[in-house]
Design a protein around this motif. Structure first.
Motif, PDB file in Angstrom:
ATOM      1  N   GLY A 290       6.957 -22.469  -8.413  1.00 45.58           N
ATOM      2  CA  GLY A 290       5.584 -22.538  -8.851  1.00 45.58           C
ATOM      3  C   GLY A 290       5.111 -21.298  -9.585  1.00 45.58           C
ATOM      4  O   GLY A 290       3.937 -21.201  -9.958  1.00 45.58           O
ATOM      5  N   LEU A 291       6.009 -20.332  -9.806  1.00 45.85           N
ATOM      6  CA  LEU A 291       5.653 -19.096 -10.494  1.00 45.85           C
ATOM      7  C   LEU A 291       5.905 -19.202 -11.990  1.00 45.85           C
ATOM      8  O   LEU A 291       6.789 -19.947 -12.438  1.00 45.85           O
ATOM      9  N   THR A 292       5.139 -18.444 -12.745  1.00 46.53           N
ATOM     10  CA  THR A 292       5.354 -18.326 -14.184  1.00 46.53           C
ATOM     11  C   THR A 292       6.047 -17.002 -14.455  1.00 46.53           C
ATOM     12  O   THR A 292       5.600 -15.952 -13.990  1.00 46.53           O
ATOM     13  N   PHE A 293       7.142 -17.065 -15.213  1.00 47.86           N
ATOM     14  CA  PHE A 293       7.974 -15.885 -15.470  1.00 47.86           C
ATOM     15  C   PHE A 293       8.028 -15.572 -16.965  1.00 47.86           C
ATOM     16  O   PHE A 293       7.918 -16.468 -17.808  1.00 47.86           O
TER      17      PHE A 293
ATOM     18  N   LEU B 143      11.638 -10.821  -9.147  1.00 47.65           N
ATOM     19  CA  LEU B 143      12.791 -10.869 -10.045  1.00 47.65           C
ATOM     20  C   LEU B 143      13.604 -12.106  -9.709  1.00 47.65           C
ATOM     21  O   LEU B 143      13.906 -12.359  -8.535  1.00 47.65           O
ATOM     22  N   GLN B 144      13.972 -12.873 -10.722  1.00 43.56           N
ATOM     23  CA  GLN B 144      14.843 -14.032 -10.537  1.00 43.56           C
ATOM     24  C   GLN B 144      16.037 -13.902 -11.492  1.00 43.56           C
ATOM     25  O   GLN B 144      15.860 -13.649 -12.684  1.00 43.56           O
ATOM     26  N   ILE B 145      17.238 -14.051 -10.935  1.00 42.66           N
ATOM     27  CA  ILE B 145      18.462 -13.978 -11.733  1.00 42.66           C
ATOM     28  C   ILE B 145      19.238 -15.267 -11.524  1.00 42.66           C
ATOM     29  O   ILE B 145      19.433 -15.713 -10.390  1.00 42.66           O
TER      30      ILE B 145
ATOM     31  N   TRP C   3      24.936 -19.322  -9.468  1.00 40.65           N
ATOM     32  CA  TRP C   3      24.142 -18.846  -8.335  1.00 40.65           C
ATOM     33  C   TRP C   3      22.804 -18.350  -8.852  1.00 40.65           C
ATOM     34  O   TRP C   3      22.683 -17.955 -10.013  1.00 40.65           O
ATOM     35  N   GLN C   4      21.813 -18.428  -7.987  1.00 43.35           N
ATOM     36  CA  GLN C   4      20.468 -17.982  -8.352  1.00 43.35           C
ATOM     37  C   GLN C   4      19.856 -17.232  -7.184  1.00 43.35           C
ATOM     38  O   GLN C   4      20.013 -17.621  -6.029  1.00 43.35           O
ATOM     39  N   ILE C   5      19.166 -16.149  -7.504  1.00 40.80           N
ATOM     40  CA  ILE C   5      18.443 -15.404  -6.473  1.00 40.80           C
ATOM     41  C   ILE C   5      17.036 -15.100  -6.972  1.00 40.80           C
ATOM     42  O   ILE C   5      16.829 -14.789  -8.158  1.00 40.80           O
ATOM     43  N   THR C   6      16.064 -15.227  -6.073  1.00 41.01           N
ATOM     44  CA  THR C   6      14.675 -14.906  -6.361  1.00 41.01           C
ATOM     45  C   THR C   6      14.209 -13.942  -5.286  1.00 41.01           C
ATOM     46  O   THR C   6      14.372 -14.216  -4.088  1.00 41.01           O
TER      47      THR C   6
ATOM     48  N   ARG D 293      14.501 -13.172 -15.056  1.00 36.80           N
ATOM     49  CA  ARG D 293      13.088 -13.547 -15.114  1.00 36.80           C
ATOM     50  C   ARG D 293      12.247 -12.594 -14.267  1.00 36.80           C
ATOM     51  O   ARG D 293      12.683 -12.153 -13.204  1.00 36.80           O
ATOM     52  N   VAL D 294      11.023 -12.322 -14.745  1.00 36.19           N
ATOM     53  CA  VAL D 294      10.099 -11.416 -14.068  1.00 36.19           C
ATOM     54  C   VAL D 294       8.740 -12.098 -13.947  1.00 36.19           C
ATOM     55  O   VAL D 294       8.237 -12.672 -14.923  1.00 36.19           O
ATOM     56  N   ALA D 295       8.139 -12.003 -12.739  1.00 27.75           N
ATOM     57  CA  ALA D 295       6.775 -12.479 -12.515  1.00 27.75           C
ATOM     58  C   ALA D 295       5.956 -11.355 -11.906  1.00 27.75           C
ATOM     59  O   ALA D 295       6.467 -10.559 -11.101  1.00 27.75           O
TER      60      ALA D 295
END
Length: 213
Positions: A34-37, A66-68, A136-139, A49-51
């Protein structure tokens, strides 16, 4: 040490100068969190990605997210909030097996494996962190990534009124001990310095949204 400090200052100056150029990032509205990056997709297929919150406090001290997202064949992916390797908060992430992603907070004082950084704390968010057959994804929320420095070197801060030069790096070789957040690792295979427009990464009710993740 004085030479390294001078290099860091020059790198920071060059990062500020690049704010005059068109941003490399684009807006990404994440249906999962639900975040905008503000989002950038590297030539290696890694997305960074950065929010940030909206509004941003006057003292520029605020949490960030931070999302990668990375392909499995990347050994580790790194992120620098200050747009260069030394003297700013870093994040290094990698997959540990098939069901766990590790994120480590680091800071570099020279061109060697950076030690852990006690000044920047990452909290991995369950929503937005996972592994599938190909990626893989990490937030993660970071406390201590919007402003850094000291009285000797001065302070640097993220300011969404201006474009911000960030930096990423990656290596094809895995870290030495994947289960250990403090693992050492080898030099990167490539790096980049994308320019982010953080104005598009603002999120109203940021704290509440992140707390729900």
């Amino acid at each position: 040490m004085q030479l390294l400090q001078s290099v860091a200052r020059v790198a920071a100056f060059l990062g500020l100068a690049r704010r005059q150029f068109e941003a490399d990032s684009s807006v990404f509205k994440d249906p999962e969190t639900g975040l905008t990056f503000a989002s950038y997709h590297s030539d290696r297929g890694i997305t960074f990605r950065v929010a940030i919150p909206d509004p941003v406090p006057d003292n520029k001290i605020f949490d960030t997210v931070l999302q990668i997202v990375s392909p499995h064949d990347v050994g580790w992916a790194g992120w620098a909030w200050g747009g260069h390797m030394t003297y700013n908060p870093l994040a290094v992430a990698w997959a540990n097996g098939t069901n766990n992603v590790v994120l480590s907070s680091r800071i570099a004082y020279g061109y060697f494996s950076p030690p852990e950084n006690p000044e920047s704390k990452y909290t991995v968010l369950k929503t937005g962190t996972h592994i599938n057959a190909t990626h893989w994804q990490i937030t993660a929320k970071c406390t201590g990534c919007s402003r850094w420095g000291d009285d000797d070197m001065g302070y640097t801060e993220l300011d969404p009124q201006y474009q911000s030069t960030m930096a990423f790096a990656y290596a094809n070789t895995p870290v030495d001990t994947p289960a250990d957040e403090a693992s050492t690792f080898g030099i990167h295979d490539s790096l980049g310095h994308p320019i982010y427009d953080l104005a598009v990464a603002k999120n109203a009710d940021f704290a509440a949204k992140v707390a729900a993740l």
